[in-house]
Design an enzyme around this catalytic site. Structure first.
Site, PDB file in Angstrom:
ATOM      1  N   CYS A 109      36.693   0.167 -51.411  1.00  0.00           N
ATOM      2  CA  CYS A 109      36.263   0.691 -50.710  1.00  0.00           C
ATOM      3  C   CYS A 109      37.246   1.429 -49.399  1.00  0.00           C
ATOM      4  CB  CYS A 109      34.632   1.197 -50.728  1.00  0.00           C
ATOM      5  SG  CYS A 109      33.989   2.364 -49.917  1.00  0.00           S
ATOM      6  N   GLU A 114      32.209  -3.923 -57.564  1.00  0.00           N
ATOM      7  CA  GLU A 114      31.068  -4.934 -57.962  1.00  0.00           C
ATOM      8  C   GLU A 114      30.041  -4.791 -57.906  1.00  0.00           C
ATOM      9  OE1 GLU A 114      32.329  -3.160 -55.105  1.00  0.00           O
ATOM     10  OE2 GLU A 114      30.259  -3.038 -53.975  1.00  0.00           O
ATOM     11  N   HIS A 146      33.830   0.877 -56.819  1.00  0.00           N
ATOM     12  CA  HIS A 146      32.173  -0.097 -56.397  1.00  0.00           C
ATOM     13  C   HIS A 146      32.762  -0.928 -56.740  1.00  0.00           C
ATOM     14  CE1 HIS A 146      31.614   0.135 -51.662  1.00  0.00           C
ATOM     15  NE2 HIS A 146      31.056   1.991 -52.384  1.00  0.00           N
TER      16      HIS A 146
END
Ligand code: MN
Length: 244
Positions: free
Chosen positions: A114, A220, A218
């Site tokens: 990001c 994660e 993202h």
């Protein structure tokens, strides 16, 4: 010894219950840590603003993750702040650029997520950002999703033959939570992924010496239930291990 992966922290100043004074806190969403652990790496959270320690950290680390967060200061790409710019953090910008440059100079792997992608882009000559996605001439997809980040919101087409396409496939479903986006891709950084509305979602510079990968989404938040997203972390840790 597992590969040591530095993960850049965010920083916020605020009040905490029972503390009489405002506190400056270095903070990191735990899912970055968890992703590195599950990929077999040893996460090391990097505090904000310690430019003097960058050389020591760079020697210690085998790889680096640049995390999400604030808008980037437009001075980094030669622009003045527009009214639509959101909060920035000059100290975080400076220390992240310093550690990223040191890691890149040592040819150790970097994954930008990001804001991390945007940061990498402005480190390359001529790289710039849209300060507000609303300034993008063709963006119309939902890039600031309001549903859970565990669920994808739009697709990304990855360029055939690129490193990321080889790793992830040529069309993937991803989440989206970004206020800014890449305008001019920096020289030497290769744009390899776009959303269908033209927003740049992935760039790379990967060769025998360099491993610089950035994604606008993202992973994660997705790796636990999406094996494709897990590959980003497994690959980073694998390359970091072999670059030791
Ligand atoms: Mn997006």
């Amino acid at each position: 010894m597992p590969a040591i992966i530095g993960i850049t922290a965010d920083q916020k100043v605020g009040h905490r219950p029972h503390y009489p004074d405002p506190l400056t806190q270095d903070l990191l969403p735990h899912n970055y840590v968890q992703a590195v652990v599950e990929a077999g790496g040893l996460p090391l959270v990097l505090p904000v603003g310690e430019e003097d320690l960058v050389a020591s950290y760079a020697d210690l680390l085998d790889g680096l993750i640049l995390t999400g967060g604030y808008d980037l200061s437009p001075q980094l790409y030669g622009e003045e702040a527009q009214a639509s710019l959101k909060a920035t953090h000059w100290g975080r910008d400076r220390s992240e650029i310093a550690i990223a440059q040191a890691i890149i100079d040592q040819h150790k792997p970097v994954l930008g997520i990001c804001r991390g992608l945007q940061l990498l882009n402005v480190m390359f000559e001529g790289g710039s950002l849209y300060q507000d996605l609303a300034d993008h001439p063709t963006a119309h997809l939902k890039h600031v999703q309001e549903s859970s980040l565990k669920t994808p919101i739009h697709a990304v087409d990855l360029e055939e033959g690129s490193y990321l396409a080889e790793l992830l496939g040529t069309k993937i479903e991803i989440n989206s939570l970004h206020h800014q986006a890449i305008k001019q891709v920096g020289q030497g950084f290769q744009m390899v992924g776009q959303a269908s509305d033209g927003v740049i979602e992935a760039c790379e510079k990967v060769n025998a010496e360099d491993y610089i990968v950035g994604v606008q989404w993202h992973p994660e938040h997705m790796f636990q239930h999406d094996a494709i997203q897990m590959k980003l972390f497994e690959d980073l840790v694998g390359r970091s291990q072999s670059s030791k």
